[in-house]
Motif scaffolding. Structure first.
Motif, short mmCIF file in Angstrom:
data_model
loop_
_atom_site.label_atom_id
_atom_site.label_comp_id
_atom_site.label_asym_id
_atom_site.label_seq_id
_atom_site.Cartn_x
_atom_site.Cartn_y
_atom_site.Cartn_z
N LYS A 112 -9.66 6.07 -10.57
CA LYS A 112 -9.13 4.91 -11.31
C LYS A 112 -8.90 5.43 -12.73
O LYS A 112 -8.07 4.91 -13.48
CB LYS A 112 -9.83 3.71 -11.03
CG LYS A 112 -9.09 2.48 -11.58
CD LYS A 112 -9.56 1.30 -11.24
CE LYS A 112 -10.97 1.14 -11.17
NZ LYS A 112 -11.52 -0.42 -11.70
N VAL A 113 -9.97 5.91 -13.46
CA VAL A 113 -9.88 6.45 -14.69
C VAL A 113 -9.01 7.45 -14.94
O VAL A 113 -8.03 7.26 -15.96
CB VAL A 113 -11.36 6.97 -15.10
CG1 VAL A 113 -11.09 7.65 -16.47
CG2 VAL A 113 -12.51 5.98 -15.19
N GLU A 133 -3.00 -5.42 -10.95
CA GLU A 133 -1.98 -5.76 -12.03
C GLU A 133 -1.11 -4.56 -12.23
O GLU A 133 0.04 -4.42 -12.63
CB GLU A 133 -2.63 -6.57 -13.07
CG GLU A 133 -3.09 -7.77 -12.73
CD GLU A 133 -4.17 -8.36 -13.81
OE1 GLU A 133 -3.96 -9.40 -14.24
OE2 GLU A 133 -5.11 -7.59 -14.19
N LEU A 134 -1.76 -3.45 -12.39
CA LEU A 134 -0.87 -2.25 -12.45
C LEU A 134 -0.03 -1.88 -11.42
O LEU A 134 1.17 -1.45 -11.85
CB LEU A 134 -1.97 -0.91 -12.64
CG LEU A 134 -1.48 0.44 -12.87
CD1 LEU A 134 -0.41 0.50 -14.12
CD2 LEU A 134 -2.67 1.38 -12.90
N LEU A 135 -0.61 -2.03 -10.26
CA LEU A 135 0.38 -2.03 -9.08
C LEU A 135 1.67 -2.74 -9.23
O LEU A 135 2.76 -2.38 -8.90
CB LEU A 135 -0.45 -2.40 -7.68
CG LEU A 135 -1.26 -1.09 -7.10
CD1 LEU A 135 -1.70 -1.65 -5.87
CD2 LEU A 135 -0.55 0.17 -6.86
N ASN A 136 1.27 -4.10 -9.68
CA ASN A 136 2.39 -5.23 -9.94
C ASN A 136 3.45 -4.51 -10.77
O ASN A 136 4.71 -4.71 -10.63
CB ASN A 136 1.89 -6.35 -10.24
CG ASN A 136 1.27 -7.20 -8.91
OD1 ASN A 136 1.54 -6.83 -7.59
ND2 ASN A 136 0.41 -8.05 -9.12
N GLU A 137 2.81 -3.99 -11.86
CA GLU A 137 3.68 -3.51 -13.08
C GLU A 137 4.72 -2.37 -12.50
O GLU A 137 5.83 -2.11 -12.81
CB GLU A 137 2.90 -3.40 -14.12
CG GLU A 137 3.80 -2.68 -15.33
CD GLU A 137 3.16 -2.93 -16.61
OE1 GLU A 137 3.21 -1.78 -17.35
OE2 GLU A 137 2.42 -3.92 -17.01
N ALA A 153 6.71 9.15 -11.98
CA ALA A 153 6.97 9.20 -10.61
C ALA A 153 5.32 9.99 -10.21
O ALA A 153 4.96 9.51 -8.95
CB ALA A 153 7.86 10.39 -10.37
N LEU A 154 4.71 10.59 -11.10
CA LEU A 154 3.41 11.08 -10.71
C LEU A 154 2.51 9.95 -10.76
O LEU A 154 1.50 9.61 -9.99
CB LEU A 154 2.98 12.12 -11.82
CG LEU A 154 1.80 12.73 -11.71
CD1 LEU A 154 1.20 13.54 -10.30
CD2 LEU A 154 1.26 13.77 -12.71
N LEU A 155 2.58 8.97 -11.61
CA LEU A 155 1.61 7.97 -11.87
C LEU A 155 1.99 7.12 -10.75
O LEU A 155 0.98 6.68 -9.90
CB LEU A 155 2.16 7.13 -13.19
CG LEU A 155 1.28 5.95 -13.33
CD1 LEU A 155 -0.08 6.07 -13.45
CD2 LEU A 155 2.05 5.07 -14.79
N ILE A 161 -1.68 6.82 -3.62
CA ILE A 161 -2.47 7.64 -3.05
C ILE A 161 -3.89 6.82 -3.09
O ILE A 161 -4.80 6.80 -2.25
CB ILE A 161 -2.88 8.94 -3.65
CG1 ILE A 161 -1.66 10.03 -3.31
CG2 ILE A 161 -4.27 9.91 -3.29
CD1 ILE A 161 -1.50 11.34 -3.98
N TYR A 162 -4.14 6.33 -4.33
CA TYR A 162 -5.40 5.65 -4.52
C TYR A 162 -5.51 4.42 -3.65
O TYR A 162 -6.51 4.06 -3.05
CB TYR A 162 -5.38 5.17 -6.17
CG TYR A 162 -6.73 4.58 -6.60
CD1 TYR A 162 -7.91 5.33 -6.37
CD2 TYR A 162 -6.84 3.30 -7.13
CE1 TYR A 162 -9.12 4.64 -6.79
CE2 TYR A 162 -8.02 2.75 -7.58
CZ TYR A 162 -9.23 3.65 -7.37
OH TYR A 162 -10.41 3.08 -7.95
N GLU A 163 -4.25 3.55 -3.65
CA GLU A 163 -4.27 2.60 -2.61
C GLU A 163 -4.77 2.87 -1.47
O GLU A 163 -5.26 2.21 -0.57
CB GLU A 163 -3.08 1.82 -2.94
CG GLU A 163 -2.74 0.67 -1.97
CD GLU A 163 -3.42 -0.88 -2.28
OE1 GLU A 163 -4.40 -0.35 -3.11
OE2 GLU A 163 -2.97 -1.79 -1.93
N THR A 164 -3.98 3.95 -1.03
CA THR A 164 -4.39 4.47 0.52
C THR A 164 -6.13 4.73 0.63
O THR A 164 -6.43 4.58 1.73
CB THR A 164 -3.48 5.57 0.95
OG1 THR A 164 -2.25 5.42 0.61
CG2 THR A 164 -3.67 6.37 2.30
#
Ligand code: SF4
Ligand code: SF4
Length: 185
Positions: A112-113, A133-137, A153-155, A161-164
């Motif tokens: 996450k960092v 909130e970042l995912l929403n943005e 695109a990388l972000l 990947i993080y959500e998975t």
């Protein structure tokens, strides 16, 4: 009805104390309340109260979370003491060691960092809100700055990947399987 377990075993607490992903808006955007809890909750949880029909909740990130729960030894919502993520359940079943569970937590925090650092590199400012909130943005961002297309695109890829990984490690097996099924259709 399943009995609500309200005190975590000490070894689970040792994992949670390093984590907080279920309090800080990384895993969830809200936490459910039991009927009748409203009016008897810590002040800041009352302020974050919401409902949808019969369902009652308070929004996350929790205002009492500052790297760890700051009212840990005080009266909280029932969910605060009763909730156990999939990682804790897997640990309780003996399918993951405490050392490995702690590593899963620390790896998740590090990832996450990295995501937040990448956001800062791209936009030049810290993203101060939660991962949800970042995912929403990210979802709303339809026209990225042209010179930032690759970085963005990388972000987005890292967020996905993080959500998975969050679903795999911290949510239910059913949720993970449903997600896999929906991606292979
Ligand atoms: S996500 Fe799981 S391990 Fe982390 S604090 Fe919540 S219950 Fe504990
Ligand atoms: S009161 Fe403590 S345990 Fe409950 S959501 Fe807030 S930070 Fe987490």
């Amino acid at each position: 009805m399943a009995k609500i377990l309200t005190e975590s075993p000490i070894k689970e607490q040792e994992i949670c104390i390093q984590c907080g992903l279920c309090c800080d808006g990384t895993l969830f955007g809200h936490a459910v309340l039991q009927k009748g809890e409203r009016g008897n909750l810590p002040e800041k949880i009352e302020q974050q109260y919401g409902n949808e029909g019969e369902a009652e909740f308070f929004t996350l990130p929790c205002a009492y979370f500052e790297g760890k729960c700051t009212i840990y030894d005080k009266k909280k919502a029932v969910v605060c003491s009763a909730f156990r993520c999939q990682l804790l359940k897997t640990f309780a079943q003996g399918d993951v060691s405490q050392q490995d569970a702690v590593k899963i937590v620390t790896d998740a925090l590090k990832f996450k960092v990295e995501i937040y650092e990448l956001y800062k590199q791209i936009f030049g400012v810290d993203f101060k809100l939660s991962f949800r909130e970042l995912l929403n943005e990210m979802g709303k961002m339809t026209e990225p700055p042209a010179q930032k297309t690759k970085e963005l695109a990388l972000l987005k890829a890292k967020c996905n990947i993080y959500e998975t990984l969050l679903i795999k490690n911290f949510k239910s097996i059913k949720t993970f399987e449903a997600m896999i099924d929906s991606t292979v259709e």
